[in-house]
Scaffold this active site. Structure first.
Site: not given
Ligand SMILES: Cc1cc2nc3c(=O)[nH]c(=O)nc-3n(C[C@H](O)[C@H](O)[C@H](O)COP(=O)(O)OP(=O)(O)OC[C@H]3O[C@@H](n4cnc5c(N)ncnc54)[C@H](O)[C@@H]3O)c2cc1C
Length: 395
Positions: A101, A140, A149, A175, A249-250, A253-254, A374
Protein backbone atom coordinates in the site's frame (compact mmCIF):
# COMPACT_ATOMS: atom_id res chain seq x y z
CA UNK A 1 -6.60 -15.02 2.68
CA UNK A 2 -9.24 -17.58 3.39
CA UNK A 3 -12.33 -15.57 4.13
CA UNK A 4 -14.92 -18.34 4.18
CA UNK A 5 -18.64 -17.88 3.49
CA UNK A 6 -20.66 -17.95 6.74
CA UNK A 7 -22.86 -20.93 7.59
CA UNK A 8 -26.51 -20.46 6.62
CA UNK A 9 -28.39 -18.15 9.00
CA UNK A 10 -25.22 -16.89 10.71
CA UNK A 11 -23.83 -13.42 10.46
CA UNK A 12 -20.70 -13.11 8.36
CA UNK A 13 -17.83 -12.62 10.87
CA UNK A 14 -16.06 -10.51 8.21
CA UNK A 15 -19.07 -8.36 7.34
CA UNK A 16 -21.05 -8.20 10.55
CA UNK A 17 -22.86 -4.97 9.66
CA UNK A 18 -23.38 -5.83 5.98
CA UNK A 19 -21.17 -3.00 4.79
CA UNK A 20 -20.74 -4.96 1.57
CA UNK A 21 -24.27 -4.00 0.63
CA UNK A 22 -23.27 -0.32 0.73
CA UNK A 23 -20.81 -0.83 -2.11
CA UNK A 24 -21.68 -0.69 -5.80
CA UNK A 25 -21.08 -3.67 -8.04
CA UNK A 26 -18.12 -1.88 -9.61
CA UNK A 27 -16.60 -1.13 -6.20
CA UNK A 28 -16.93 -4.78 -5.18
CA UNK A 29 -15.30 -5.82 -8.42
CA UNK A 30 -12.30 -3.57 -7.79
CA UNK A 31 -11.99 -4.89 -4.24
CA UNK A 32 -12.23 -8.52 -5.29
CA UNK A 33 -9.75 -8.08 -8.14
CA UNK A 34 -7.14 -6.53 -5.83
CA UNK A 35 -7.91 -9.16 -3.18
CA UNK A 36 -7.23 -11.86 -5.76
CA UNK A 37 -3.94 -10.22 -6.76
CA UNK A 38 -2.87 -10.06 -3.10
CA UNK A 39 -3.84 -13.70 -2.51
CA UNK A 40 -2.03 -14.98 -5.60
CA UNK A 41 0.95 -12.69 -5.95
CA UNK A 42 1.67 -11.01 -2.59
CA UNK A 43 0.89 -13.52 0.14
CA UNK A 44 3.00 -16.39 -1.26
CA UNK A 45 6.15 -14.23 -1.16
CA UNK A 46 5.62 -11.68 1.57
CA UNK A 47 7.20 -13.57 4.47
CA UNK A 48 10.42 -13.98 2.52
CA UNK A 49 10.48 -10.39 1.22
CA UNK A 50 9.82 -9.07 4.71
CA UNK A 51 12.52 -11.27 6.19
CA UNK A 52 15.06 -10.33 3.51
CA UNK A 53 14.05 -6.68 3.66
CA UNK A 54 13.29 -6.27 -0.06
CA UNK A 55 10.46 -4.82 -2.11
CA UNK A 56 9.67 -7.10 -5.10
CA UNK A 57 10.06 -4.58 -7.89
CA UNK A 58 9.15 -7.28 -10.40
CA UNK A 59 5.50 -6.95 -9.31
CA UNK A 60 5.26 -3.26 -10.27
CA UNK A 61 4.19 -4.04 -13.86
CA UNK A 62 1.33 -6.22 -12.58
CA UNK A 63 0.24 -3.57 -10.10
CA UNK A 64 0.24 -1.09 -12.99
CA UNK A 65 -1.76 -3.44 -15.21
CA UNK A 66 -4.45 -3.52 -12.53
CA UNK A 67 -4.69 0.26 -12.94
CA UNK A 68 -3.60 0.92 -9.33
CA UNK A 69 -0.95 3.56 -10.06
CA UNK A 70 -2.52 7.01 -10.00
CA UNK A 71 -5.78 5.11 -9.85
CA UNK A 72 -7.92 8.02 -8.62
CA UNK A 73 -6.49 10.56 -11.08
CA UNK A 74 -8.23 11.41 -14.33
CA UNK A 75 -6.57 11.53 -17.76
CA UNK A 76 -2.92 10.98 -18.76
CA UNK A 77 -3.27 7.19 -18.73
CA UNK A 78 -4.68 7.04 -15.18
CA UNK A 79 -7.69 4.90 -14.32
CA UNK A 80 -9.90 7.78 -13.05
CA UNK A 81 -11.51 5.52 -10.43
CA UNK A 82 -13.71 6.83 -7.63
CA UNK A 83 -12.23 7.65 -4.23
CA UNK A 84 -14.10 4.69 -2.71
CA UNK A 85 -12.65 2.28 -5.28
CA UNK A 86 -9.17 3.66 -4.63
CA UNK A 87 -9.75 3.22 -0.89
CA UNK A 88 -10.88 -0.37 -1.33
CA UNK A 89 -7.76 -1.10 -3.38
CA UNK A 90 -5.62 0.36 -0.57
CA UNK A 91 -7.48 -1.78 1.96
CA UNK A 92 -6.83 -4.98 0.05
CA UNK A 93 -3.17 -4.16 -0.64
CA UNK A 94 -2.55 -3.44 3.03
CA UNK A 95 -4.31 -6.65 4.04
CA UNK A 96 -1.35 -8.18 2.18
CA UNK A 97 1.33 -5.87 3.56
CA UNK A 98 1.62 -2.15 4.36
CA UNK A 99 4.68 -2.07 2.09
CA UNK A 100 2.52 -2.63 -1.00
CA UNK A 101 0.00 0.00 0.00
CA UNK A 102 2.90 2.36 0.75
CA UNK A 103 4.33 1.77 -2.72
CA UNK A 104 1.00 2.54 -4.38
CA UNK A 105 0.33 5.57 -2.12
CA UNK A 106 3.74 7.08 -2.81
CA UNK A 107 3.55 6.48 -6.55
CA UNK A 108 -0.04 7.67 -7.01
CA UNK A 109 -0.75 10.16 -4.26
CA UNK A 110 2.69 11.59 -3.48
CA UNK A 111 4.50 11.48 -6.83
CA UNK A 112 1.85 11.49 -9.57
CA UNK A 113 -0.69 13.67 -7.72
CA UNK A 114 1.66 16.70 -7.34
CA UNK A 115 2.44 16.55 -11.06
CA UNK A 116 -1.26 16.11 -11.90
CA UNK A 117 -2.33 18.92 -9.55
CA UNK A 118 0.54 21.43 -9.74
CA UNK A 119 2.37 20.50 -12.96
CA UNK A 120 2.33 22.17 -16.37
CA UNK A 121 0.58 20.46 -19.27
CA UNK A 122 3.99 19.43 -20.67
CA UNK A 123 5.03 17.90 -17.32
CA UNK A 124 1.78 15.94 -17.07
CA UNK A 125 2.15 14.57 -20.60
CA UNK A 126 5.80 13.67 -20.09
CA UNK A 127 5.64 11.98 -16.69
CA UNK A 128 2.16 10.70 -15.85
CA UNK A 129 1.54 8.07 -18.58
CA UNK A 130 4.84 6.16 -17.97
CA UNK A 131 4.27 6.41 -14.21
CA UNK A 132 0.76 4.97 -14.58
CA UNK A 133 2.28 2.11 -16.61
CA UNK A 134 4.82 1.50 -13.84
CA UNK A 135 7.73 2.21 -16.21
CA UNK A 136 8.88 5.10 -14.05
CA UNK A 137 8.82 5.04 -10.25
CA UNK A 138 8.53 8.19 -8.17
CA UNK A 139 9.31 9.21 -4.59
CA UNK A 140 8.37 12.21 -2.45
CA UNK A 141 11.05 14.07 -0.55
CA UNK A 142 9.67 16.30 2.17
CA UNK A 143 11.02 15.03 5.53
CA UNK A 144 14.55 16.00 6.55
CA UNK A 145 16.75 14.67 9.36
CA UNK A 146 15.90 17.71 11.55
CA UNK A 147 12.37 18.41 10.28
CA UNK A 148 9.73 15.69 10.45
CA UNK A 149 6.44 16.83 11.96
CA UNK A 150 7.50 20.41 11.26
CA UNK A 151 8.48 20.34 7.57
CA UNK A 152 8.10 24.12 7.31
CA UNK A 153 11.58 24.41 8.86
CA UNK A 154 13.22 22.55 5.96
CA UNK A 155 16.78 23.47 4.99
CA UNK A 156 16.91 22.00 1.48
CA UNK A 157 17.43 25.00 -0.76
CA UNK A 158 16.64 25.91 -4.35
CA UNK A 159 18.69 28.74 -5.86
CA UNK A 160 18.27 30.18 -9.32
CA UNK A 161 21.30 30.08 -11.63
CA UNK A 162 20.38 31.69 -14.93
CA UNK A 163 17.25 29.83 -16.02
CA UNK A 164 18.29 26.70 -14.05
CA UNK A 165 17.75 25.77 -10.42
CA UNK A 166 20.45 24.43 -8.09
CA UNK A 167 19.23 22.15 -5.28
CA UNK A 168 21.12 21.31 -2.08
CA UNK A 169 20.03 19.39 1.00
CA UNK A 170 19.16 16.06 2.63
CA UNK A 171 15.86 14.22 2.76
CA UNK A 172 15.34 11.27 5.08
CA UNK A 173 12.86 8.38 5.39
CA UNK A 174 11.92 8.56 1.73
CA UNK A 175 9.81 5.61 0.56
CA UNK A 176 10.92 4.20 -2.83
CA UNK A 177 13.98 6.53 -2.70
CA UNK A 178 16.62 4.22 -4.16
CA UNK A 179 14.32 2.53 -6.69
CA UNK A 180 12.84 5.80 -7.95
CA UNK A 181 13.46 7.28 -11.39
CA UNK A 182 12.24 10.68 -10.30
CA UNK A 183 11.92 12.46 -6.97
CA UNK A 184 9.44 15.17 -6.11
CA UNK A 185 11.72 17.35 -4.01
CA UNK A 186 10.41 20.15 -1.81
CA UNK A 187 12.90 22.94 -1.26
CA UNK A 188 13.10 26.46 0.10
CA UNK A 189 13.43 29.07 -2.65
CA UNK A 190 13.50 32.87 -2.35
CA UNK A 191 9.74 33.01 -2.72
CA UNK A 192 8.97 30.16 -0.29
CA UNK A 193 8.68 26.39 -0.53
CA UNK A 194 8.59 25.05 -4.09
CA UNK A 195 8.36 21.58 -5.61
CA UNK A 196 10.68 20.13 -8.29
CA UNK A 197 10.66 17.04 -10.47
CA UNK A 198 14.22 15.75 -10.12
CA UNK A 199 15.40 12.78 -12.22
CA UNK A 200 17.31 10.57 -9.81
CA UNK A 201 20.09 10.13 -12.36
CA UNK A 202 20.93 13.84 -12.06
CA UNK A 203 24.56 14.66 -11.25
CA UNK A 204 24.92 15.23 -7.49
CA UNK A 205 21.83 13.16 -6.53
CA UNK A 206 22.35 10.06 -4.37
CA UNK A 207 19.96 7.74 -2.55
CA UNK A 208 21.14 5.54 0.32
CA UNK A 209 18.84 2.98 1.90
CA UNK A 210 17.95 2.99 5.59
CA UNK A 211 18.90 -0.45 6.93
CA UNK A 212 18.06 -2.43 10.08
CA UNK A 213 14.38 -1.44 10.01
CA UNK A 214 12.09 -3.84 11.82
CA UNK A 215 8.97 -2.26 10.35
CA UNK A 216 7.92 -1.93 6.69
CA UNK A 217 10.73 -4.26 5.68
CA UNK A 218 9.11 -5.08 2.33
CA UNK A 219 9.35 -1.41 1.37
CA UNK A 220 12.33 0.69 0.35
CA UNK A 221 13.15 3.62 2.68
CA UNK A 222 16.04 5.90 1.78
CA UNK A 223 17.98 9.03 2.45
CA UNK A 224 18.30 11.43 -0.48
CA UNK A 225 21.36 13.64 -0.74
CA UNK A 226 21.32 16.56 -3.17
CA UNK A 227 24.68 18.22 -3.76
CA UNK A 228 24.51 21.05 -6.29
CA UNK A 229 21.90 19.19 -8.34
CA UNK A 230 21.11 21.33 -11.39
CA UNK A 231 17.65 21.07 -12.95
CA UNK A 232 16.17 23.19 -15.75
CA UNK A 233 13.36 25.71 -15.23
CA UNK A 234 10.97 23.10 -16.63
CA UNK A 235 11.53 20.94 -13.49
CA UNK A 236 9.69 23.42 -11.26
CA UNK A 237 6.05 22.55 -10.51
CA UNK A 238 4.51 25.89 -11.47
CA UNK A 239 1.33 25.55 -9.40
CA UNK A 240 2.96 24.51 -6.11
CA UNK A 241 3.60 27.51 -3.92
CA UNK A 242 4.19 27.24 -0.17
CA UNK A 243 3.88 24.41 2.34
CA UNK A 244 0.22 23.84 1.61
CA UNK A 245 1.20 22.18 -1.70
CA UNK A 246 3.10 19.20 -0.17
CA UNK A 247 0.56 19.06 2.67
CA UNK A 248 -2.25 18.64 0.14
CA UNK A 249 -0.37 15.66 -1.36
CA UNK A 250 -0.03 14.09 2.10
CA UNK A 251 -3.75 14.54 2.57
CA UNK A 252 -4.35 12.44 -0.57
CA UNK A 253 -2.03 9.71 0.64
CA UNK A 254 -3.39 9.54 4.16
CA UNK A 255 -6.90 9.14 2.78
CA UNK A 256 -5.64 5.79 1.42
CA UNK A 257 -4.21 4.96 4.86
CA UNK A 258 -7.65 5.37 6.45
CA UNK A 259 -8.72 2.36 4.37
CA UNK A 260 -5.42 0.54 4.32
CA UNK A 261 -5.13 0.34 8.10
CA UNK A 262 -8.43 -1.51 8.21
CA UNK A 263 -7.09 -4.02 5.69
CA UNK A 264 -4.12 -4.80 7.96
CA UNK A 265 -6.49 -4.99 10.94
CA UNK A 266 -8.78 -7.41 9.10
CA UNK A 267 -5.86 -9.69 8.23
CA UNK A 268 -4.88 -9.80 11.94
CA UNK A 269 -8.46 -10.46 13.04
CA UNK A 270 -8.85 -13.22 10.49
CA UNK A 271 -5.64 -14.93 11.61
CA UNK A 272 -6.67 -14.62 15.28
CA UNK A 273 -10.20 -15.93 14.68
CA UNK A 274 -8.97 -18.94 12.75
CA UNK A 275 -6.31 -19.68 15.33
CA UNK A 276 -8.71 -19.31 18.27
CA UNK A 277 -11.15 -21.77 16.72
CA UNK A 278 -8.53 -24.48 16.30
CA UNK A 279 -6.03 -24.02 19.14
CA UNK A 280 -7.06 -26.24 22.05
CA UNK A 281 -6.06 -25.58 25.67
CA UNK A 282 -7.67 -26.98 28.82
CA UNK A 283 -9.58 -29.33 26.52
CA UNK A 284 -11.39 -26.59 24.59
CA UNK A 285 -10.67 -24.33 21.64
CA UNK A 286 -9.36 -21.04 23.07
CA UNK A 287 -12.24 -19.31 21.19
CA UNK A 288 -14.53 -20.90 23.80
CA UNK A 289 -13.04 -18.77 26.60
CA UNK A 290 -14.87 -15.56 27.39
CA UNK A 291 -11.66 -13.53 27.53
CA UNK A 292 -10.73 -14.62 23.99
CA UNK A 293 -14.23 -13.90 22.71
CA UNK A 294 -14.05 -10.44 24.19
CA UNK A 295 -10.79 -9.76 22.34
CA UNK A 296 -12.27 -10.98 19.05
CA UNK A 297 -15.43 -8.94 19.57
CA UNK A 298 -13.46 -5.75 20.33
CA UNK A 299 -11.51 -6.37 17.12
CA UNK A 300 -14.50 -6.87 14.86
CA UNK A 301 -16.42 -3.94 16.36
CA UNK A 302 -13.47 -1.61 15.75
CA UNK A 303 -12.98 -2.95 12.21
CA UNK A 304 -16.63 -2.46 11.30
CA UNK A 305 -16.60 1.08 12.74
CA UNK A 306 -13.34 1.86 10.96
CA UNK A 307 -14.69 0.61 7.65
CA UNK A 308 -17.86 2.68 7.99
CA UNK A 309 -15.72 5.71 8.75
CA UNK A 310 -13.51 5.04 5.71
CA UNK A 311 -16.55 4.59 3.48
CA UNK A 312 -18.15 7.78 4.76
CA UNK A 313 -14.97 9.78 4.11
CA UNK A 314 -14.72 8.15 0.68
CA UNK A 315 -18.25 9.21 -0.23
CA UNK A 316 -17.46 12.77 0.93
CA UNK A 317 -14.31 12.72 -1.20
CA UNK A 318 -16.26 11.55 -4.23
CA UNK A 319 -18.56 14.53 -3.69
CA UNK A 320 -15.46 16.78 -3.41
CA UNK A 321 -16.51 17.75 0.12
CA UNK A 322 -13.79 16.00 2.13
CA UNK A 323 -11.77 18.35 4.36
CA UNK A 324 -8.22 17.67 5.66
CA UNK A 325 -9.40 17.67 9.30
CA UNK A 326 -11.90 14.95 8.44
CA UNK A 327 -9.11 12.87 6.93
CA UNK A 328 -7.23 13.43 10.21
CA UNK A 329 -10.17 11.88 12.09
CA UNK A 330 -9.94 8.80 9.86
CA UNK A 331 -6.15 8.47 10.05
CA UNK A 332 -6.05 9.01 13.81
CA UNK A 333 -8.83 6.55 14.56
CA UNK A 334 -8.17 3.80 12.06
CA UNK A 335 -4.42 3.48 12.51
CA UNK A 336 -4.72 3.58 16.30
CA UNK A 337 -7.48 0.94 16.17
CA UNK A 338 -5.52 -1.23 13.74
CA UNK A 339 -2.46 -1.20 15.98
CA UNK A 340 -4.55 -2.21 19.00
CA UNK A 341 -6.17 -4.99 16.96
CA UNK A 342 -2.78 -6.27 15.81
CA UNK A 343 -1.52 -6.36 19.41
CA UNK A 344 -4.60 -8.22 20.65
CA UNK A 345 -4.41 -10.67 17.74
CA UNK A 346 -0.75 -11.27 18.58
CA UNK A 347 -1.72 -12.21 22.13
CA UNK A 348 -4.33 -14.72 20.89
CA UNK A 349 -1.67 -16.47 18.84
CA UNK A 350 0.50 -16.93 21.92
CA UNK A 351 4.10 -17.85 21.13
CA UNK A 352 3.18 -18.52 17.50
CA UNK A 353 2.26 -14.86 17.29
CA UNK A 354 5.89 -13.76 17.39
CA UNK A 355 6.91 -15.62 14.22
CA UNK A 356 6.58 -14.71 10.56
CA UNK A 357 4.63 -17.97 10.03
CA UNK A 358 1.58 -15.85 10.81
CA UNK A 359 0.96 -12.38 9.40
CA UNK A 360 0.16 -10.68 12.69
CA UNK A 361 3.51 -9.47 14.04
CA UNK A 362 4.50 -8.32 10.53
CA UNK A 363 1.35 -6.17 10.36
CA UNK A 364 1.88 -5.01 13.93
CA UNK A 365 5.41 -3.84 13.18
CA UNK A 366 4.35 -2.24 9.90
CA UNK A 367 1.57 -0.33 11.62
CA UNK A 368 4.12 1.34 13.92
CA UNK A 369 5.44 3.15 10.81
CA UNK A 370 1.94 3.89 9.58
CA UNK A 371 1.20 5.41 13.01
CA UNK A 372 4.12 7.81 12.50
CA UNK A 373 4.19 8.67 8.81
CA UNK A 374 1.75 10.91 6.93
CA UNK A 375 1.32 12.93 10.13
CA UNK A 376 1.86 11.31 13.51
CA UNK A 377 -0.97 10.40 15.82
CA UNK A 378 -0.15 13.52 17.87
CA UNK A 379 -0.11 15.84 14.85
CA UNK A 380 -3.55 14.63 13.74
CA UNK A 381 -4.82 15.06 17.29
CA UNK A 382 -3.65 18.67 17.23
CA UNK A 383 -5.15 19.24 13.75
CA UNK A 384 -8.54 18.06 15.01
CA UNK A 385 -8.03 20.02 18.25
CA UNK A 386 -7.50 23.17 16.21
CA UNK A 387 -10.57 22.42 14.08
CA UNK A 388 -12.85 22.13 17.12
CA UNK A 389 -11.38 24.89 19.35
CA UNK A 390 -10.15 27.35 16.76
CA UNK A 391 -6.80 27.40 18.64
CA UNK A 392 -3.59 25.96 17.23
CA UNK A 393 -1.55 24.05 19.83
CA UNK A 394 1.33 23.08 17.53
CA UNK A 395 3.72 25.61 19.03
C1 LIG B 1 8.76 3.86 6.97
C2 LIG B 1 8.64 5.35 6.77
C3 LIG B 1 8.43 5.87 5.50
C4 LIG B 1 8.36 7.25 5.30
N1 LIG B 1 8.20 7.75 4.01
C5 LIG B 1 8.30 9.09 3.80
C6 LIG B 1 8.30 9.62 2.46
O1 LIG B 1 8.14 8.88 1.47
N2 LIG B 1 8.49 10.96 2.29
C7 LIG B 1 8.66 11.82 3.34
O2 LIG B 1 8.84 13.01 3.10
N3 LIG B 1 8.66 11.34 4.63
C8 LIG B 1 8.49 10.01 4.88
N4 LIG B 1 8.50 9.51 6.18
C9 LIG B 1 8.75 10.44 7.28
C10 LIG B 1 7.54 10.69 8.17
O3 LIG B 1 6.60 11.48 7.49
C11 LIG B 1 8.06 11.32 9.48
O4 LIG B 1 8.70 10.29 10.18
C12 LIG B 1 6.95 11.92 10.30
O5 LIG B 1 6.48 13.12 9.72
C13 LIG B 1 7.41 12.23 11.75
O6 LIG B 1 8.59 12.92 11.75
P1 LIG B 1 9.81 12.42 12.68
O7 LIG B 1 9.98 10.97 12.49
O8 LIG B 1 10.96 13.32 12.42
O9 LIG B 1 9.29 12.63 14.17
P2 LIG B 1 9.27 14.01 15.02
O10 LIG B 1 8.61 15.09 14.22
O11 LIG B 1 10.62 14.27 15.56
O12 LIG B 1 8.30 13.57 16.18
C14 LIG B 1 8.71 12.75 17.28
C15 LIG B 1 7.55 12.69 18.28
O13 LIG B 1 7.23 14.02 18.74
C16 LIG B 1 5.86 14.29 18.50
N5 LIG B 1 5.65 15.71 18.20
C17 LIG B 1 6.26 16.48 17.26
N6 LIG B 1 5.75 17.72 17.26
C18 LIG B 1 4.78 17.73 18.22
C19 LIG B 1 3.86 18.73 18.70
N7 LIG B 1 3.82 19.98 18.20
N8 LIG B 1 3.03 18.38 19.71
C20 LIG B 1 3.01 17.12 20.23
N9 LIG B 1 3.84 16.14 19.81
C21 LIG B 1 4.71 16.45 18.81
C22 LIG B 1 5.49 13.42 17.31
O14 LIG B 1 4.08 13.22 17.22
C23 LIG B 1 6.26 12.15 17.65
O15 LIG B 1 5.55 11.40 18.57
C24 LIG B 1 8.49 8.13 6.40
C25 LIG B 1 8.66 7.59 7.69
C26 LIG B 1 8.73 6.23 7.88
C27 LIG B 1 8.91 5.68 9.27
Amino acid sequence: MSIAAPAAGRLDPFDLLEIDALLSEEERLVRDTVRGFVRNRVLPGIEEWFERGVFPRELVAEIAQLGLLGMHLKGYGCAGASAVSYGLACQELEAGDSGFRSFVSVQGSLSMFPIWKFGSEDQKREWLPPMARGELIGCFGLTEPDFGSDPGGMRTSARRRGTDWVLNGNKLWITNGSIADLAIVWARAEDGIRGFIVPTGSHGFTARDVHRKISLRASVTSELVLEDVVVPASALLPGAQGLKAPLSCLNEARYGIVWGAMGAARACYEAALEYARTRVQFGRPIAAFQLTQRKLVEMVVEIEKGMLLALHLGRLKDQERLRPEQVSVGKLNNVRAALEIAREARSILGANGITLEYPVIRHMNNLESVYTYEGTNEVHTLAIGEAITGISAFR
